[in-house]
Structure formats: C-alpha cells, structure tokens
Write a protein that holds these residues in place. Structure first.
Motif, PDB file in Angstrom:
ATOM      1  N   VAL A  19       0.848  -1.200   0.000  1.00  0.00           N
ATOM      2  CA  VAL A  19       0.000   0.000   0.000  1.00  0.00           C
ATOM      3  C   VAL A  19       0.878   1.243   0.000  1.00  0.00           C
ATOM      4  N   ARG A  20       0.799   2.005  -1.077  1.00  0.00           N
ATOM      5  CA  ARG A  20       1.521   3.283  -1.121  1.00  0.00           C
ATOM      6  C   ARG A  20       0.648   4.322  -0.423  1.00  0.00           C
ATOM      7  N   VAL A  21       1.119   4.797   0.716  1.00  0.00           N
ATOM      8  CA  VAL A  21       0.406   5.808   1.498  1.00  0.00           C
ATOM      9  C   VAL A  21       1.176   7.126   1.410  1.00  0.00           C
ATOM     10  N   ASP A  22       0.540   8.179   1.861  1.00  0.00           N
ATOM     11  CA  ASP A  22       1.218   9.481   1.921  1.00  0.00           C
ATOM     12  C   ASP A  22       1.376   9.863   3.386  1.00  0.00           C
ATOM     13  N   PHE A  23       2.491   9.431   3.958  1.00  0.00           N
ATOM     14  CA  PHE A  23       2.809   9.763   5.344  1.00  0.00           C
ATOM     15  C   PHE A  23       3.887  10.849   5.396  1.00  0.00           C
ATOM     16  N   ASN A  24       3.878  11.718   4.415  1.00  0.00           N
ATOM     17  CA  ASN A  24       4.821  12.839   4.394  1.00  0.00           C
ATOM     18  C   ASN A  24       4.269  13.928   5.314  1.00  0.00           C
ATOM     19  N   VAL A  25       4.378  13.673   6.605  1.00  0.00           N
ATOM     20  CA  VAL A  25       3.746  14.507   7.629  1.00  0.00           C
ATOM     21  C   VAL A  25       4.741  15.539   8.171  1.00  0.00           C
ATOM     22  N   PRO A  26       4.234  16.658   8.696  1.00  0.00           N
ATOM     23  CA  PRO A  26       5.138  17.646   9.302  1.00  0.00           C
ATOM     24  C   PRO A  26       5.716  17.119  10.607  1.00  0.00           C
ATOM     25  N   ALA A  53      -9.958  -8.084   5.762  1.00  0.00           N
ATOM     26  CA  ALA A  53     -10.150  -9.086   4.702  1.00  0.00           C
ATOM     27  C   ALA A  53      -9.163 -10.238   4.827  1.00  0.00           C
ATOM     28  N   GLY A  54      -8.300 -10.172   5.852  1.00  0.00           N
ATOM     29  CA  GLY A  54      -7.365 -11.270   6.081  1.00  0.00           C
ATOM     30  C   GLY A  54      -6.007 -11.093   5.455  1.00  0.00           C
ATOM     31  N   ALA A  55      -5.707  -9.885   4.984  1.00  0.00           N
ATOM     32  CA  ALA A  55      -4.415  -9.634   4.354  1.00  0.00           C
ATOM     33  C   ALA A  55      -3.394  -9.135   5.371  1.00  0.00           C
ATOM     34  N   ALA A  56      -2.134  -9.231   4.997  1.00  0.00           N
ATOM     35  CA  ALA A  56      -1.058  -8.516   5.678  1.00  0.00           C
ATOM     36  C   ALA A  56      -0.770  -7.276   4.839  1.00  0.00           C
ATOM     37  N   VAL A  57      -0.349  -6.200   5.473  1.00  0.00           N
ATOM     38  CA  VAL A  57      -0.133  -4.934   4.766  1.00  0.00           C
ATOM     39  C   VAL A  57       1.312  -4.484   4.904  1.00  0.00           C
ATOM     40  N   ILE A  58       1.917  -4.147   3.763  1.00  0.00           N
ATOM     41  CA  ILE A  58       3.223  -3.482   3.752  1.00  0.00           C
ATOM     42  C   ILE A  58       2.973  -2.056   3.261  1.00  0.00           C
ATOM     43  N   ALA A 109      11.597  -9.582   6.713  1.00  0.00           N
ATOM     44  CA  ALA A 109      10.487  -9.006   7.493  1.00  0.00           C
ATOM     45  C   ALA A 109       9.167  -9.169   6.759  1.00  0.00           C
ATOM     46  N   ALA A 110       9.191  -8.997   5.447  1.00  0.00           N
ATOM     47  CA  ALA A 110       7.979  -9.145   4.644  1.00  0.00           C
ATOM     48  C   ALA A 110       7.516 -10.596   4.631  1.00  0.00           C
ATOM     49  N   ALA A 111       8.458 -11.503   4.500  1.00  0.00           N
ATOM     50  CA  ALA A 111       8.103 -12.927   4.453  1.00  0.00           C
ATOM     51  C   ALA A 111       7.545 -13.417   5.781  1.00  0.00           C
ATOM     52  N   ALA A 112       7.948 -12.767   6.867  1.00  0.00           N
ATOM     53  CA  ALA A 112       7.503 -13.194   8.199  1.00  0.00           C
ATOM     54  C   ALA A 112       6.140 -12.625   8.571  1.00  0.00           C
ATOM     55  N   LEU A 113       5.611 -11.709   7.774  1.00  0.00           N
ATOM     56  CA  LEU A 113       4.326 -11.093   8.086  1.00  0.00           C
ATOM     57  C   LEU A 113       3.198 -12.117   8.075  1.00  0.00           C
ATOM     58  N   LYS A 114       2.316 -12.003   9.038  1.00  0.00           N
ATOM     59  CA  LYS A 114       1.150 -12.865   9.120  1.00  0.00           C
ATOM     60  C   LYS A 114      -0.107 -12.059   8.811  1.00  0.00           C
ATOM     61  N   PRO A 115      -1.180 -12.714   8.406  1.00  0.00           N
ATOM     62  CA  PRO A 115      -2.427 -11.994   8.161  1.00  0.00           C
ATOM     63  C   PRO A 115      -2.799 -11.117   9.361  1.00  0.00           C
ATOM     64  N   GLY A 116      -3.199  -9.878   9.075  1.00  0.00           N
ATOM     65  CA  GLY A 116      -3.573  -8.952  10.137  1.00  0.00           C
ATOM     66  C   GLY A 116      -2.421  -8.140  10.676  1.00  0.00           C
ATOM     67  N   GLU A 117      -1.215  -8.364  10.135  1.00  0.00           N
ATOM     68  CA  GLU A 117      -0.045  -7.605  10.595  1.00  0.00           C
ATOM     69  C   GLU A 117       0.330  -6.520   9.584  1.00  0.00           C
ATOM     70  N   VAL A 118       1.041  -5.495  10.098  1.00  0.00           N
ATOM     71  CA  VAL A 118       1.417  -4.343   9.276  1.00  0.00           C
ATOM     72  C   VAL A 118       2.914  -4.087   9.400  1.00  0.00           C
ATOM     73  N   LEU A 119       3.533  -3.874   8.260  1.00  0.00           N
ATOM     74  CA  LEU A 119       4.951  -3.526   8.188  1.00  0.00           C
ATOM     75  C   LEU A 119       5.069  -2.187   7.464  1.00  0.00           C
ATOM     76  N   LEU A 120       5.821  -1.253   8.015  1.00  0.00           N
ATOM     77  CA  LEU A 120       6.086   0.025   7.353  1.00  0.00           C
ATOM     78  C   LEU A 120       7.530   0.047   6.893  1.00  0.00           C
ATOM     79  N   LEU A 121       7.736   0.246   5.603  1.00  0.00           N
ATOM     80  CA  LEU A 121       9.096   0.314   5.074  1.00  0.00           C
ATOM     81  C   LEU A 121       9.766   1.628   5.474  1.00  0.00           C
ATOM     82  N   GLU A 122      11.083   1.620   5.365  1.00  0.00           N
ATOM     83  CA  GLU A 122      11.840   2.842   5.643  1.00  0.00           C
ATOM     84  C   GLU A 122      11.508   3.902   4.601  1.00  0.00           C
ATOM     85  N   ASN A 123      11.797   5.152   4.928  1.00  0.00           N
ATOM     86  CA  ASN A 123      11.583   6.299   4.043  1.00  0.00           C
ATOM     87  C   ASN A 123      12.056   5.961   2.623  1.00  0.00           C
TER      88      ASN A 123
END
Length: 401
Positions: A19-26, A53-58, A109-123
C-alpha cells in the motif's frame, strides 16, 4: 475511465498487499515527532479494510527531502516515529523495516508477516532510485507483495517516483492486481463531481503566495465558478499589476506577468479584497488597516474586516465552495482572522464545501472546522494538478474496471 478499487482485488486472505500511502507529515524540527497526523489518519480506512479481509499490509511512503537534508536533519527523517504514530492510531503494533528500503532484512520481514499484521518500510527517498522511476527498485519492491494499492493522493502527480509508477507497472508484468484505495477513490469522486456538475452558484476562493504556481488552476476554476474571491499574498500581485503601491510587499516580475492576463476578470468574475491588514516589516506589532496604497515599510498580512464580511456573504450565498490557499499569514495568530472567519463561514454553510489540501487543510484543522467540511483534500499539489486536467501516470498504472 473508472479504476479498480479494493472490492475488485478478490480474495485477500493470506495475501500481502503493498500500500503506497502518503505519510509525508510535518515533524518537529528538534525532536522529529509527528506534529500533524491528518495524513496518517486518512489512510486508516484502507489499511483496516485490507486487514479485516485477512491480508497482511506493507505500507510505504516518503518523508521530507532526505536528499537535501543535513546529516542531523536526516536522522529525523526515518520512519520510526511515523510507525509509532501509525500504530497508535491504528490500534495495532506496526512493525518497522530495517534502515534500508529493500534488501535481505526487508525481504525477511515481509516474508515473516502474518495476516492482520502491518509492516512500514523505511523512508522511500532514502533510496536515491525512488525518484528515478527505477525498474530495479520497482522489481525489488514488487517481489514483497501479492497486490498493490495506491492510497497516496498527495503524491499522485509525482510521475517519476518508482513507488507510484514503476512499482505498479512491475506488478502488472508479474500478473498481480492493482487498485486505488478508499482515500484516492474519494478524492477522485469528489473532484470529478466538482468539475463535471457542481451545484450552482459555485464560488472559488484562492489564496496563498504565487499566482504563477496556480495560473492553470485559476483558469480552470474560472471556467466553472460563478465568482472567484482572491486573497492572500497573491492579491497584492493583482493590486500592483493595477498600479496600486503595495509598500514593502514583495511581488516578483514573474508574478506580475502571470496576473496580467487575468486583470480583465477583476471586478467581474474576480473579486479582490476591499481592505487589508498591513504590518511594519521590521516590527510586526505595528499594524493598520488599509483600503488603498500600502504605506512604505509595511506589507500585507491578512484581509481586512470589510473584506471578511464581503467574503462571508459570498460563502453564505453559494451552493458549492472550493477553497485553496490561506487568505493571510495564518500561522501568526494576529494575522489569522481572515482565514479563520472564512473557514467558520464555510463550516456553517449548507452547501458543498471542498478544501483543496495543503496549507488550507492545515488551517481548517487548526481552527477545528475540518470535520464540518464536505471534503478536505489530502493533496494540495495533486488537487491543483487534477483540477487543471493533468493526467497522472500513477493512476494510469492502476487496472481499469
């Protein structure tokens, strides 16, 4: 053409969604803490939908301009505190990937993700390839997930960003689905409706500093609105172009050239302030209200009381109001009245009220009126560009319905 949305992704149980989000926050310059979490909150519905829906999110986003930052400034541009705020708002722990955008640690880290978990990549901009639409980086990111969602309206106009264009293209090549998130879908629905069939009468309000940055947007609005109110620093550009002395207010030649073709609309479709608050450049405590030439050594900092009432009357009479750009130096409490009172009038309006992102969105939230608007866009530059009719390559990569 309509784009696929979350409901078109099919069964997501056990899948990993990028998921490409916009977390370019002040951020606070001293501590790096998140000062305004509006953009993070805006992404929560899409993330929660995918998790339910049972997905993992990066999730992935850029933050600031690390390519231009000093080493000390760069330390505050990691996603660590953003991840903490994201988890706090989501109500779930958010894992933070290693200090690199891709690589063995990220893959693990991505491979270890389980359904319902969230991983945020570095900047994302810690990797110089992000702003070069690099196919190698796109392939590395694409290998981390099973589907792609663009929920970053604020960066949709960034056609050279790998995560916005190259990544979904790589997923297409791999036969993986691509869709827009709930936030982007809402933004497009609102703006498309505004430009196609807005309820009349339609009022536009423009502020901010530079006419040259918004000339295409102003022209697009003039073709849709019944009336356009102009405030902020750009109003003084129009005054100077009409031969009014604007004192110490700085107006560049480029701005004057941009305003010149619009002067014929002034007094007809365009209304300028009838009075304005000015402050002494070397002592901001010295202020006065002017309705003509600005005295030497003073500069315009806000619309005046008569203009506030005039603008409020126009807002009350409109069925649709589109506002982009503050009407004064709203960050300073003494010069925020114009912006605040117009925001208050919009909040009380029974019409459709749309805030075009950027500083205007910050202002209405600061004054406590954001929740009373029909729509507050998360993308200032993207909002302007989309209204102008620019075609986004990022959206072109999303599957059509």
């Amino acid at each position: 053409m309509a784009k696929k949305t979350l409901d078109d992704l099919g069964a997501l149980k056990g899948k990993t969604v990028l998921v490409r989000v916009d977390f370019n926050v002040p951020l606070d310059k001293k501590t790096g803490a998140v000062k305004n979490d509006r953009r993070i909150r805006a992404a929560l519905p899409t993330v929660k939908h995918l998790l339910d829906a049972g997905a993992a999110v990066i999730a992935m986003s850029h933050l600031g301009r690390p390519e231009k930052a000093t080493p000390d400034e760069r330390k505050h541009l990691t996603m660590d505190k953003v991840a903490a705020k994201f988890g706090e708002l989501l109500g779930l722990p958010v894992k933070k990937a290693a200090d690199t955008v891709t690589g063995p640690a990220v893959t693990a880290a991505a491979a270890a993700l389980k359904p319902g978990e969230v991983l945020l990549l570095e900047n994302l901009r810690f990797d110089p390839r992000e702003q070069k639409n690099d196919p190698a980086l796109a392939a590395e990111l694409a290998a981390l997930g099973d589907a792609y969602v663009n929920d970053a309206f604020g960066t949709c106009q960034n056609d050279k960003d790998t995560s916005m264009v190259g990544l979904p293209a790589a997923l297409k090549a791999a036969g993986k689905p691509r869709a827009i998130g709930l936030l982007v879908a809402k933004e497009l629905h609102v703006i498309d409706g505004l430009m196609a069939a807005p309820k009349s009468p339609v009022l536009g309000i423009m502020g901010g500093a530079k006419v040259s940055d918004k000339i295409a947007f102003i022209n697009a609005l003039l073709g849709k609105v019944d009336h356009l109110l102009i405030g902020g620093k750009m109003a003084y550009t129009f005054f100077k172009a009409r031969g009014v002395d604007v004192g110490a207010t700085r107006v560049g030649d480029e701005e004057l050239a941009a305003a010149a073709p619009l002067l014929g609309h002034v007094g007809k479709k365009i209304t300028l302030p009838v009075d304005y608050v000015v402050a002494k450049s070397d002592d901001l405590l010295q202020t006065q209200v002017c309705d003509g030439a600005i005295p030497a050594g003073y500069e315009g900092v806000d619309i005046g009381p008569k203009t506030v009432e005039l603008f409020k009357e126009q807002v009350a009479a409109a069925a649709t109001i589109i506002w982009n750009g503050p009407l004064g130096w709203f960050e300073q409490a003494a010069f925020a009245r114009g912006t605040q009172y117009v925001a208050e009038a919009m909040a009380a309006s029974a019409g459709v009220t749309v805030i075009g992102g950027g500083e205007t969105a910050e202002a209405v939230e600061q004054f406590g009126y954001a929740d009373k608007m029909t729509h507050v866009s998360t993308g200032g530059g993207a909002f302007l560009a989309y209204v102008e009719g620019k075609k986004f390559q990022s959206l072109a990569q999303i599957d059509d319905k």
